[in-house]
Design a protein around this motif. Structure first.
Motif, PDB file in Angstrom:
ATOM      1  N   PRO A  15       0.946  -1.251   0.133  1.00  0.00           N
ATOM      2  CA  PRO A  15      -0.016  -0.003   0.074  1.00  0.00           C
ATOM      3  C   PRO A  15       0.857   1.222  -0.171  1.00  0.00           C
ATOM      4  N   GLN A  16       2.039   1.334   0.508  1.00  0.00           N
ATOM      5  CA  GLN A  16       2.833   2.353   0.631  1.00  0.00           C
ATOM      6  C   GLN A  16       3.484   2.728  -0.936  1.00  0.00           C
ATOM      7  N   LEU A  17       3.898   1.609  -1.523  1.00  0.00           N
ATOM      8  CA  LEU A  17       4.272   1.728  -2.778  1.00  0.00           C
ATOM      9  C   LEU A  17       3.088   2.323  -3.590  1.00  0.00           C
ATOM     10  N   ALA A  18       1.879   1.732  -3.629  1.00  0.00           N
ATOM     11  CA  ALA A  18       1.025   2.287  -4.240  1.00  0.00           C
ATOM     12  C   ALA A  18       0.654   3.714  -4.056  1.00  0.00           C
ATOM     13  N   GLU A  19       0.694   4.184  -2.750  1.00  0.00           N
ATOM     14  CA  GLU A  19       0.642   5.525  -2.411  1.00  0.00           C
ATOM     15  C   GLU A  19       1.673   6.537  -3.151  1.00  0.00           C
ATOM     16  N   MET A  20       2.741   6.079  -2.853  1.00  0.00           N
ATOM     17  CA  MET A  20       3.787   6.743  -3.560  1.00  0.00           C
ATOM     18  C   MET A  20       3.879   6.814  -4.879  1.00  0.00           C
ATOM     19  N   SER A  21       3.514   5.698  -5.610  1.00  0.00           N
ATOM     20  CA  SER A  21       3.398   5.912  -7.012  1.00  0.00           C
ATOM     21  C   SER A  21       2.195   6.967  -7.492  1.00  0.00           C
ATOM     22  N   PHE A  22       1.147   6.989  -6.916  1.00  0.00           N
ATOM     23  CA  PHE A  22      -0.043   7.747  -6.959  1.00  0.00           C
ATOM     24  C   PHE A  22       0.661   9.360  -6.821  1.00  0.00           C
ATOM     25  N   HIS A  23       1.329   9.604  -5.853  1.00  0.00           N
ATOM     26  CA  HIS A  23       2.039  10.890  -5.625  1.00  0.00           C
ATOM     27  C   HIS A  23       2.805  11.116  -7.042  1.00  0.00           C
ATOM     28  N   ALA A  24       3.599  10.051  -7.274  1.00  0.00           N
ATOM     29  CA  ALA A  24       4.809  10.335  -8.206  1.00  0.00           C
ATOM     30  C   ALA A  24       4.119  10.747  -9.677  1.00  0.00           C
ATOM     31  N   LEU A  25       2.701  10.390  -9.777  1.00  0.00           N
ATOM     32  CA  LEU A  25       2.081  10.636 -11.012  1.00  0.00           C
ATOM     33  C   LEU A  25       2.069  12.113 -11.438  1.00  0.00           C
ATOM     34  N   PHE A  26       2.091  12.830 -10.138  1.00  0.00           N
ATOM     35  CA  PHE A  26       1.815  14.420 -10.525  1.00  0.00           C
ATOM     36  C   PHE A  26       3.357  15.141 -10.614  1.00  0.00           C
ATOM     37  N   LEU A  27       4.338  14.175 -10.572  1.00  0.00           N
ATOM     38  CA  LEU A  27       5.629  14.980 -10.735  1.00  0.00           C
ATOM     39  C   LEU A  27       5.970  14.847 -12.519  1.00  0.00           C
ATOM     40  N   ILE A  41       7.924  21.605  -9.709  1.00  0.00           N
ATOM     41  CA  ILE A  41       7.056  20.724  -8.959  1.00  0.00           C
ATOM     42  C   ILE A  41       6.152  21.543  -8.188  1.00  0.00           C
ATOM     43  N   PRO A  42       4.901  21.246  -8.180  1.00  0.00           N
ATOM     44  CA  PRO A  42       3.869  21.963  -7.178  1.00  0.00           C
ATOM     45  C   PRO A  42       4.311  21.521  -5.737  1.00  0.00           C
ATOM     46  N   SER A  43       4.177  22.564  -4.893  1.00  0.00           N
ATOM     47  CA  SER A  43       4.761  22.514  -3.423  1.00  0.00           C
ATOM     48  C   SER A  43       3.493  21.525  -2.858  1.00  0.00           C
ATOM     49  N   LEU A  44       2.300  21.337  -3.209  1.00  0.00           N
ATOM     50  CA  LEU A  44       1.544  20.491  -2.784  1.00  0.00           C
ATOM     51  C   LEU A  44       1.921  18.849  -2.826  1.00  0.00           C
ATOM     52  N   VAL A  45       2.339  18.841  -4.012  1.00  0.00           N
ATOM     53  CA  VAL A  45       3.181  17.422  -4.465  1.00  0.00           C
ATOM     54  C   VAL A  45       4.200  17.273  -3.629  1.00  0.00           C
ATOM     55  N   GLN A  46       5.209  18.129  -3.531  1.00  0.00           N
ATOM     56  CA  GLN A  46       6.213  18.085  -2.694  1.00  0.00           C
ATOM     57  C   GLN A  46       5.903  17.610  -1.084  1.00  0.00           C
ATOM     58  N   TRP A  47       5.034  18.355  -0.664  1.00  0.00           N
ATOM     59  CA  TRP A  47       4.703  18.149   0.618  1.00  0.00           C
ATOM     60  C   TRP A  47       4.126  16.727   0.943  1.00  0.00           C
ATOM     61  N   MET A  48       3.336  16.389  -0.059  1.00  0.00           N
ATOM     62  CA  MET A  48       2.416  15.298   0.243  1.00  0.00           C
ATOM     63  C   MET A  48       3.628  14.101   0.199  1.00  0.00           C
ATOM     64  N   ILE A  49       4.570  14.128  -0.723  1.00  0.00           N
ATOM     65  CA  ILE A  49       5.708  13.002  -0.703  1.00  0.00           C
ATOM     66  C   ILE A  49       6.445  13.236   0.698  1.00  0.00           C
ATOM     67  N   LYS A  50       6.798  14.297   1.023  1.00  0.00           N
ATOM     68  CA  LYS A  50       7.287  14.513   2.552  1.00  0.00           C
ATOM     69  C   LYS A  50       6.430  13.865   3.598  1.00  0.00           C
ATOM     70  N   TRP A  51       5.351  14.144   3.513  1.00  0.00           N
ATOM     71  CA  TRP A  51       4.470  13.744   4.483  1.00  0.00           C
ATOM     72  C   TRP A  51       4.374  12.255   4.514  1.00  0.00           C
ATOM     73  N   HIS A  52       4.296  11.667   3.451  1.00  0.00           N
ATOM     74  CA  HIS A  52       4.174  10.042   3.087  1.00  0.00           C
ATOM     75  C   HIS A  52       5.648   9.471   3.834  1.00  0.00           C
ATOM     76  N   LEU A  53       6.727  10.125   3.315  1.00  0.00           N
ATOM     77  CA  LEU A  53       8.021   9.577   3.885  1.00  0.00           C
ATOM     78  C   LEU A  53       7.940   9.635   5.526  1.00  0.00           C
ATOM     79  N   PHE A  54       7.347  10.688   5.976  1.00  0.00           N
ATOM     80  CA  PHE A  54       7.649  10.867   7.398  1.00  0.00           C
ATOM     81  C   PHE A  54       6.802  10.001   8.025  1.00  0.00           C
ATOM     82  N   ARG A  55       5.493   9.567   7.610  1.00  0.00           N
ATOM     83  CA  ARG A  55       4.718   8.649   8.033  1.00  0.00           C
ATOM     84  C   ARG A  55       5.375   7.174   8.020  1.00  0.00           C
TER      85      ARG A  55
END
Length: 115
Positions: A15-27, A41-55
């Motif tokens: 599930p983490q890989l699937a979520e990260m792949s979803f975020h990467a689509l916007f890159l 790169i939109p700042s929202l996408v950057q923050w979502m990836i950082k939030w995912h890695l933090f989690r």
């Protein structure tokens, strides 16, 4: 995709890989074939990836402390890790024979990085 996977998606990293792949689509730009996108790169996408890695990091640290395994709380986990790691490297034998204080330092460093 997650419901179709069934048993194969029972592990935590799928599930983490699937979520990260979803975020990467916007890159990736959809209409450009350039390697480097012409727009930032939109700042929202950057923050979502950082939030995912933090989690991921925080979850890995908390599960070690709250999971009930005493090896992580009494700082002896690395003492056993080099014997049981899935893909050992040539230096594993030497790290396994390091002093106990070094293994405790490794566990504390791991807790510091993940928490």
């Amino acid at each position: 995709l997650m419901s179709v996977g069934g048993v194969w998606y029972a592990y935590g990293w799928e599930p983490q890989l699937a979520e990260m792949s979803f975020h990467a689509l916007f890159l990736v730009p959809l209409v450009s074939l350039n390697n480097i996108p012409p727009f930032p790169i939109p700042s929202l996408v950057q923050w979502m990836i950082k939030w995912h890695l933090f989690r991921i990091m925080m979850g890995a640290g908390l599960i070690k402390l709250r999971g009930g395994d005493r090896k992580w709380t009494d700082l002896t986990a690395m003492k056993y890790f080099f014997e049981t790691q899935p893909v050992p490297n040539p230096l594993s034998r030497y790290f396994h024979w390091m002093p106990v204080a070094w293994h405790k330092f490794e566990v504390l460093s791991n807790h510091f990085v993940e928490l």
